[in-house]
Design a protein around this motif. Structure first.
Motif, mmCIF file in Angstrom:
data_model
loop_
_atom_site.group_PDB
_atom_site.id
_atom_site.type_symbol
_atom_site.label_atom_id
_atom_site.label_comp_id
_atom_site.label_asym_id
_atom_site.label_seq_id
_atom_site.Cartn_x
_atom_site.Cartn_y
_atom_site.Cartn_z
ATOM 1 N N VAL A 126 45.699 34.013 35.907
ATOM 2 C CA VAL A 126 45.525 35.456 35.739
ATOM 3 C C VAL A 126 45.950 35.932 34.355
ATOM 4 O O VAL A 126 46.079 37.137 34.131
ATOM 5 C CB VAL A 126 46.300 36.244 36.827
ATOM 6 N N ASP A 127 46.166 34.984 33.436
ATOM 7 C CA ASP A 127 46.548 35.415 32.092
ATOM 8 C C ASP A 127 45.465 36.297 31.488
ATOM 9 O O ASP A 127 45.748 37.314 30.849
ATOM 10 C CB ASP A 127 46.861 34.220 31.198
ATOM 11 N N THR A 128 44.190 35.899 31.672
ATOM 12 C CA THR A 128 43.067 36.782 31.369
ATOM 13 C C THR A 128 42.101 36.719 32.542
ATOM 14 O O THR A 128 41.948 35.668 33.184
ATOM 15 C CB THR A 128 42.334 36.385 30.077
ATOM 16 N N VAL A 129 41.448 37.842 32.823
ATOM 17 C CA VAL A 129 40.549 37.934 33.974
ATOM 18 C C VAL A 129 39.221 38.537 33.542
ATOM 19 O O VAL A 129 39.121 39.233 32.526
ATOM 20 C CB VAL A 129 41.159 38.785 35.101
ATOM 21 N N LEU A 130 38.191 38.262 34.336
ATOM 22 C CA LEU A 130 36.946 39.007 34.238
ATOM 23 C C LEU A 130 37.155 40.338 34.945
ATOM 24 O O LEU A 130 37.796 40.399 36.000
ATOM 25 C CB LEU A 130 35.808 38.233 34.899
ATOM 26 N N LEU A 131 36.612 41.411 34.388
ATOM 27 C CA LEU A 131 36.837 42.746 34.941
ATOM 28 C C LEU A 131 35.520 43.498 34.968
ATOM 29 O O LEU A 131 34.778 43.519 33.976
ATOM 30 C CB LEU A 131 37.848 43.500 34.077
ATOM 31 N N CYS A 132 35.218 44.111 36.107
ATOM 32 C CA CYS A 132 34.004 44.921 36.197
ATOM 33 C C CYS A 132 34.254 46.123 37.097
ATOM 34 O O CYS A 132 35.185 46.146 37.907
ATOM 35 C CB CYS A 132 32.826 44.106 36.714
ATOM 36 N N GLY A 133 33.411 47.128 36.941
ATOM 37 C CA GLY A 133 33.500 48.305 37.785
ATOM 38 C C GLY A 133 32.234 49.124 37.663
ATOM 39 O O GLY A 133 31.602 49.180 36.602
ATOM 40 N N HIS A 134 31.852 49.754 38.764
ATOM 41 C CA HIS A 134 30.678 50.618 38.803
ATOM 42 C C HIS A 134 31.112 52.066 38.945
ATOM 43 O O HIS A 134 32.012 52.383 39.723
ATOM 44 C CB HIS A 134 29.781 50.230 39.982
#
Length: 270
Positions: A126-134
């Motif tokens: 979880v040091d870097t994550v993919l992130l998305c949102g609508h």
């Protein structure tokens, strides 16, 4: 807190904590919660990557999780879907999480605390994550990027009705001029620029009526997204824009380009 690896393989808790999990209370803010999809390839040693998918105003968290299950299985990614409920300290509020802080809650920190719990319980990366949102989730996603670019590998923003520009002459949430006072974080456009961004919207998603009803006549979602694209690009962010023909204001309709975007990054074909 029990780690999945602490349970014998035949323990029923393994089934509960695999694939579609129940909702868990957010560790530092019990009014918020989250659920996961943990792919069938998970093992204690796997250290799988994580994607965080943030809901819109309708809070359709179950549908959101379901839509990303094929992606999770294909690419061995844990999907985390937070739930920020309606009415925290204001029974009529539906928007506060979108601007990251309200009523003493830092929703960005809620997500970071959730990720730490996911790291511990599932041994996830979880040091870097993919992130998305609508929609409202897209508002949250790009604002989270501004505040925590070091925690994000890539961001997909779908059809936000409001955007924050990388502009220090404007106060939050219109711009980034007062983030040091508000969050204790000075937004660094150079750090933001290191994170690839997808901006996506349906070709039939005008949004003028919705925005006018909320006191913003004369604005549209495509216009808002273009302003965000211009601001990011001007500061060096590698930004892709996709318009999906025949799609309205639909999380499911804008999901395929998001899946393609993240797939390209994971497979080195971006």
């Amino acid at each position: 807190m029990i780690r999945v690896a602490d349970l014998p393989v035949t323990h029923p808790g393994r089934r509960l904590l695999s694939k579609r999990t129940p909702f868990f209370v957010a560790p530092t803010e019990p009014r918020c919660s989250y659920c996961l999809y943990v792919p069938t390839t998970w093992t204690p040693e796997a250290e799988l990557s994580v994607m965080v998918a943030v809901h819109g105003t309708g809070r359709s968290v179950g549908e959101l999780r379901e839509g990303f299950i094929p992606f999770a299985e294909r690419h061995n990614v844990i999907v985390v879907t937070p739930l920020f409920p309606v009415g925290i300290d204001d029974p009529d509020d539906v928007h506060d999480y979108k601007v990251v802080d309200a009523h003493g809650i830092r929703f960005d920190l809620v997500v970071l605390d959730i990720l730490e719990q996911v790291r511990f319980r599932w041994n996830a990366r979880v040091d870097t994550v993919l992130l998305c949102g609508h929609s409202g989730g897209g508002q949250f996603a790009h604002r989270f990027l501004y505040l925590h670019p070091d925690r994000v590998a890539a961001v997909a923003v779908s059809a936000p009705g409001g955007v924050t520009l990388l502009d220090d002459s404007l106060a939050w949430p219109d711009g980034t001029g007062d983030t040091q006072q508000r969050f204790g974080i000075a937004v660094d456009p150079g750090a933001v620029a290191r994170v690839p961004v997808l901006l996506v919207i349906g070709g039939d998603d005008d949004g003028r009526a919705d925005l006018a009803a909320m006191g913003e006549p004369g604005h549209s979602r495509p216009e808002r997204l273009d302003r965000l694209a211009e601001s990011l690009t001007r500061h060096g962010t590698a930004t892709q824009q996709v318009v999906v023909p025949g799609v309205g204001h639909s999380a499911a309709g804008t999901r395929p380009p998001i899946v393609d975007f993240f797939t390209g990054l994971l497979t080195g074909n971006a």
